[in-house]
Design an enzyme around this catalytic site. Sequence first.
Site, PDB file in Angstrom:
ATOM      1  CG  ASP A  24      62.247  17.511  73.737  1.00  0.00           C
ATOM      2  OD1 ASP A  24      62.608  16.389  73.335  1.00  0.00           O
ATOM      3  OD2 ASP A  24      62.296  17.868  74.937  1.00  0.00           O
ATOM      4  CG  ASN A  72      70.307  14.583  71.360  1.00  0.00           C
ATOM      5  OD1 ASN A  72      69.864  15.452  70.608  1.00  0.00           O
ATOM      6  ND2 ASN A  72      69.797  14.408  72.584  1.00  0.00           N
TER       7      ASN A  72
HETATM    8  C1  IPE Z   1      67.066  18.810  73.181  1.00  0.00           C
HETATM    9  O1  IPE Z   1      66.199  17.788  73.535  1.00  0.00           O
HETATM   10  C2  IPE Z   1      67.733  18.524  71.869  1.00  0.00           C
HETATM   11  C3  IPE Z   1      66.852  18.517  70.715  1.00  0.00           C
HETATM   12  C4  IPE Z   1      65.574  18.722  70.706  1.00  0.00           C
HETATM   13  C5  IPE Z   1      67.502  18.287  69.442  1.00  0.00           C
HETATM   14  P1  IPE Z   1      66.650  16.614  74.513  1.00  0.00           P
HETATM   15  O2  IPE Z   1      65.504  15.683  74.599  1.00  0.00           O
HETATM   16  O3  IPE Z   1      67.947  16.052  74.080  1.00  0.00           O
HETATM   17  O4  IPE Z   1      66.879  17.394  75.890  1.00  0.00           O
HETATM   18  P2  IPE Z   1      66.825  16.878  77.385  1.00  0.00           P
HETATM   19  O5  IPE Z   1      67.690  15.641  77.432  1.00  0.00           O
HETATM   20  O6  IPE Z   1      65.398  16.570  77.685  1.00  0.00           O
HETATM   21  O7  IPE Z   1      67.354  18.007  78.213  1.00  0.00           O
HETATM   22  C1  IPE Z   2      63.665  15.248  70.104  1.00  0.00           C
HETATM   23  O1  IPE Z   2      62.847  14.229  70.567  1.00  0.00           O
HETATM   24  C2  IPE Z   2      64.647  14.781  69.073  1.00  0.00           C
HETATM   25  C3  IPE Z   2      66.012  14.609  69.585  1.00  0.00           C
HETATM   26  C4  IPE Z   2      66.450  15.058  70.722  1.00  0.00           C
HETATM   27  C5  IPE Z   2      66.973  13.900  68.746  1.00  0.00           C
HETATM   28  P1  IPE Z   2      63.314  13.241  71.722  1.00  0.00           P
HETATM   29  O2  IPE Z   2      64.002  12.078  71.082  1.00  0.00           O
HETATM   30  O3  IPE Z   2      64.127  13.942  72.740  1.00  0.00           O
HETATM   31  O4  IPE Z   2      61.925  12.791  72.324  1.00  0.00           O
HETATM   32  P2  IPE Z   2      61.573  12.625  73.851  1.00  0.00           P
HETATM   33  O5  IPE Z   2      61.936  13.884  74.543  1.00  0.00           O
HETATM   34  O6  IPE Z   2      62.362  11.465  74.349  1.00  0.00           O
HETATM   35  O7  IPE Z   2      60.102  12.372  73.859  1.00  0.00           O
HETATM   36 MG    MG Z   3      63.652  14.967  74.412  1.00  0.00          MG
END
Ligand code: IPE
Ligand code: IPE
Ligand code: MG
Length: 251
Positions: A24, A72
Site C-alpha cells: 500500500d 479497487n
Molecule cells: C489494499 O489497499 C489493496 C492493496 C494494497 C492491493 P487499499 O489502498 O485499496 O485499501 P484501503 O482502501 O485503504 O482500505
Molecule cells: C496500493 O497503493 C496499490 C493499490 C491498491 C492498487 P495505493 O494506490 O492504495 O496508494 P495510496 O494508499 O492511495 O497511497
Molecule cells: Mg491505498
Amino acid sequence: MPGHSSDNLSGHRPIPHHVAIIMDGNGRWAGQRNLPRIAGHEAGTENIRRVTIRAAELGVRYLTLWAFSTENWRRPADEVEGILRILGETLPTETEELNRHGARLHHIGTLEGLSAPLVAGIKHAMELTQDNTAITLTLAFNYGGRDEIVRAVRRMLADGIDPDGVDEALIDRYLYTAGMPDPDLIIRTSGEMRTSNFMLWQSAFAEYHFTTKFWPEFSPDDLEAAVEDYQTRERRFGGLVSSEASEPKRR
Ligand code: IPE
Ligand code: IPE
Ligand code: MG
C-alpha cells in the site's frame, strides 16, 4: 544478492515460511513527489523483484504480494486501466527475470474481468515457472477475501458437498490458496492498520507488521527488519506453549 549476509537472522529463530505483503501507499508516494498516482504504481511494480529476491535469500518459501483488490475497481477508470496496463507490460519481462532467479509464479484472485492478453500472460508466467523451487511468488491480483469465500461456498454447493463433510480442511481446499501454507507474517506498508479484506480465513494466526514506509520505498532491508520483528513474537495458536509445534495442522 552475492555477498549479502543475514547472520543476524540465523540461529534457531524461525524464518516465516509464508510472508504476505499488502503493498500500500503507491499513490501517496507519487503525491509526495508531485507525480501522477500512476507513477507510484509503476515504482511499486518495479520494487517487486528486489524484495522477492531478498525473501528467497532469507529462506522465505512463499511470498504473496497483494497488488489489486476486488474493491479497487471502485477507483477512477483511468487509474484502474493504468494499473492493468502496467501489469500487462511488466509481466513478460519480470517473468523472465524471476524465472532466472528460480521463482515459481502463482496467482490468487479471479481472472474474471481481466483482458484476454493479461489472462494469457498470467497463465504463461505460471506455466513457465512451474518447476522452480527457490520461492513461490504469489501475485494476489483482483483478489478479495470475502469474494474468495463466496466463490468457495458456491463451488462447494455446486459440487453437492454433504454438510457433515464440511470442515476446516475442506474449506482450505476450496480457497484460492489450496495447497499453500497460511501466512505466518503479514506486512502492510504506508501506515494503514487494517486488512482491507485480505486473506480473511488464512490470516487467523498470522503475525502482523506495520510500517509507515510507502510500498515503492519498502526495501529489502525493510523486509529483513520485518522478519526480525516476527522473530521476537511468541506464537501460541490458542495454546500455552510458545512453540511452532503447537500450530494447529489443518492440512
Ligand atoms: C489494499 O489497499 C489493496 C492493496 C494494497 C492491493 P487499499 O489502498 O485499496 O485499501 P484501503 O482502501 O485503504 O482500505
Ligand atoms: C496500493 O497503493 C496499490 C493499490 C491498491 C492498487 P495505493 O494506490 O492504495 O496508494 P495510496 O494508499 O492511495 O497511497
Ligand atoms: Mg491505498
